[in-house]
Design a protein around this motif. Sequence first.
Motif, mmCIF file in Angstrom:
data_model
loop_
_atom_site.group_PDB
_atom_site.id
_atom_site.type_symbol
_atom_site.label_atom_id
_atom_site.label_comp_id
_atom_site.label_asym_id
_atom_site.label_seq_id
_atom_site.Cartn_x
_atom_site.Cartn_y
_atom_site.Cartn_z
ATOM 1 N N ARG A 133 -20.601 3.528 27.243
ATOM 2 C CA ARG A 133 -21.736 2.611 27.312
ATOM 3 C C ARG A 133 -22.234 2.305 25.904
ATOM 4 N N PHE A 134 -22.578 1.034 25.684
ATOM 5 C CA PHE A 134 -23.318 0.602 24.516
ATOM 6 C C PHE A 134 -24.624 -0.003 25.018
ATOM 7 N N TYR A 153 -14.645 5.993 18.609
ATOM 8 C CA TYR A 153 -15.754 6.185 19.537
ATOM 9 C C TYR A 153 -15.493 7.456 20.335
ATOM 10 N N GLN A 154 -16.557 8.019 20.899
ATOM 11 C CA GLN A 154 -16.423 9.146 21.823
ATOM 12 C C GLN A 154 -16.855 8.692 23.210
ATOM 13 N N LYS A 190 -10.385 -3.161 26.499
ATOM 14 C CA LYS A 190 -9.131 -2.622 25.967
ATOM 15 C C LYS A 190 -9.329 -1.966 24.602
ATOM 16 N N SER A 191 -9.938 -2.719 23.693
ATOM 17 C CA SER A 191 -10.113 -2.201 22.331
ATOM 18 C C SER A 191 -10.997 -0.963 22.330
ATOM 19 N N THR A 192 -12.040 -0.965 23.151
ATOM 20 C CA THR A 192 -12.911 0.219 23.223
ATOM 21 C C THR A 192 -12.123 1.436 23.686
ATOM 22 N N LEU A 193 -11.284 1.256 24.696
ATOM 23 C CA LEU A 193 -10.482 2.370 25.210
ATOM 24 C C LEU A 193 -9.563 2.911 24.118
ATOM 25 N N MET A 194 -8.937 2.018 23.350
ATOM 26 C CA MET A 194 -8.044 2.462 22.284
ATOM 27 C C MET A 194 -8.814 3.095 21.130
ATOM 28 N N GLN A 195 -10.017 2.605 20.865
ATOM 29 C CA GLN A 195 -10.819 3.207 19.798
ATOM 30 C C GLN A 195 -11.321 4.595 20.193
ATOM 31 N N VAL A 197 -10.838 14.209 20.763
ATOM 32 C CA VAL A 197 -10.617 13.395 19.562
ATOM 33 C C VAL A 197 -11.976 12.968 19.030
ATOM 34 N N GLY A 198 -12.442 13.644 17.993
ATOM 35 C CA GLY A 198 -13.766 13.351 17.453
ATOM 36 C C GLY A 198 -13.763 12.379 16.302
ATOM 37 N N SER A 199 -12.575 12.078 15.766
ATOM 38 C CA SER A 199 -12.474 11.188 14.613
ATOM 39 C C SER A 199 -11.026 10.720 14.487
#
Length: 525
Positions: A14-15, A55-56, A44-49, A71-73
């Motif tokens: 969520r943003f 992103y977490q 899509k891009s959010t999921l890959m990021q 994956v924190g970073s």
Amino acid sequence: MAAPWLHMRGIVKRFPGVLANDDAHLAVRRGEIHALLGENGAGKSTLMQILYGLYQADAGEITLDGQPLTVGSPADAMAHGIGMVHQEFMLVRLFTVAENVALADRQSRTLDLAAVAARITEVSQQYGLQIDPQARIEQLPIGVQQRVEIVKLLCRDARILILDEPTAVLTAGEKDRLFAVLRRLASDGCAIIIVTHKLHEILEIAERVTVMRAGKTVGCVPTAGSSEAALARLMVGRDVTFTAPRPVQTPGPVVLQVEDLSTTDERGQQALRQAGFCLRAGEILGIAGVDGNGQSELAEALVGARPSSGSVRLHGREMRGLDTASRRALGMAYIPADRRRAGAVMELSVRENALLGMQNLLSHLAGLWRDEARISAHAQRLVETFGVRTASLSFPAGKLSGGNLQKLILGRELMLKPQLLVVEQPTRGLDVGAIEVVWQALLAERQKGTAIVLVSAELDEILTLSDRVAVLYGGRIAGLFDNDGSAALRESIGLCMAGVGASASQADAAANQAALPEQECHAAH
């Protein structure tokens, strides 16, 4: 069926005002080329990021080889062999290939460029990447720069590669070479995730495709036996038309006359050489050519964004000496290729970006007093008319998806009611639904009598929308064609794009014929 090597389950992100991922799933096997498909803004891009650690997730889990993965970073991602090639390359242009690869390896405490260069050579030979470690990035073609990004990851032993819109700026030949590299990586056991909107390329390169809609995963299907129409239907939830009918109409009077237009690129090299053509009201002139042959320089010279010599006349009025703002005031509008750096101000809101170019029209006292009610009404009308998906008018433009940002810029320019519209790469990186919106808007503008110069790297787009086609090769107009829709036309254009269709003298003759006075232009067409 092989078990997933990488598995993302129930991902939620969520943003403020936006649910970007809503119970999203992705399962990728070892040695697989897997496509991730969805409309602009589908998540899509959010999921890959999230996978890459930018992103977490707010909820959900990720497993790698059956083990839970946190994956924190991006450093965490690379430590687990997960790397990402962004659509906008992360390279220092003044550095060499070896220096860029060394810069990416933050774990190393010493700088041994000779060892880095040897590693680059080893990886390049293994996967057929053909990269010179000593080459400076700014001197490399865009396709080779992309290979450098891949080498950066392989030199750090990445085994899962995420590629975001990898063919958006590649020529057909560069695309084929990239796909050959990806197949070799997959055969060596790497997993490749391609985020793309190009359905025909998904069918060509991927084994399976995961489709997202409104943040959710709506399906995962094998590409074997599928079709562009089936994938598009799954992506947008309805049948999609892949063509746009271009109604027959008689163009009006000459709007734009260009004669002997020349300009240089950023390095001072001649980029456009004595180009000439005329364009009438209600007509679309497509500018075709392989990227780097003067297309962007032509567009920028027309709107006054690049110094040039020669003549540009709008309704007979000479534009020489007028800046971009003055030309816009006289009826020119411009949609640049780089929507994030040149088309909009990323830090400003949707509302403020909708205002750009119309400040004086929506204010009083020479711009000193803004009419806030009219500005908001104008922005709301733009968002509704052009289907811009945004949480609110105050939402930052830089956080919009590529398709929604493009629709914002397109709507802003068209609401100026221009007499001449210059548009570059209008659908680059857009999904099929957004492409429909853009094509329909451009054809509707043609019907209103607007003269349009359309620069596109997609020949299908040029042939779908244009009344006439000019081909640029080496900065010259190598051919000028009426668009009759024939296979012979496509072949002739292809030859000109390769520099085979016309000699320099023939190109000059075509340019001179195209730059006829108004009465002769009418007679010639």
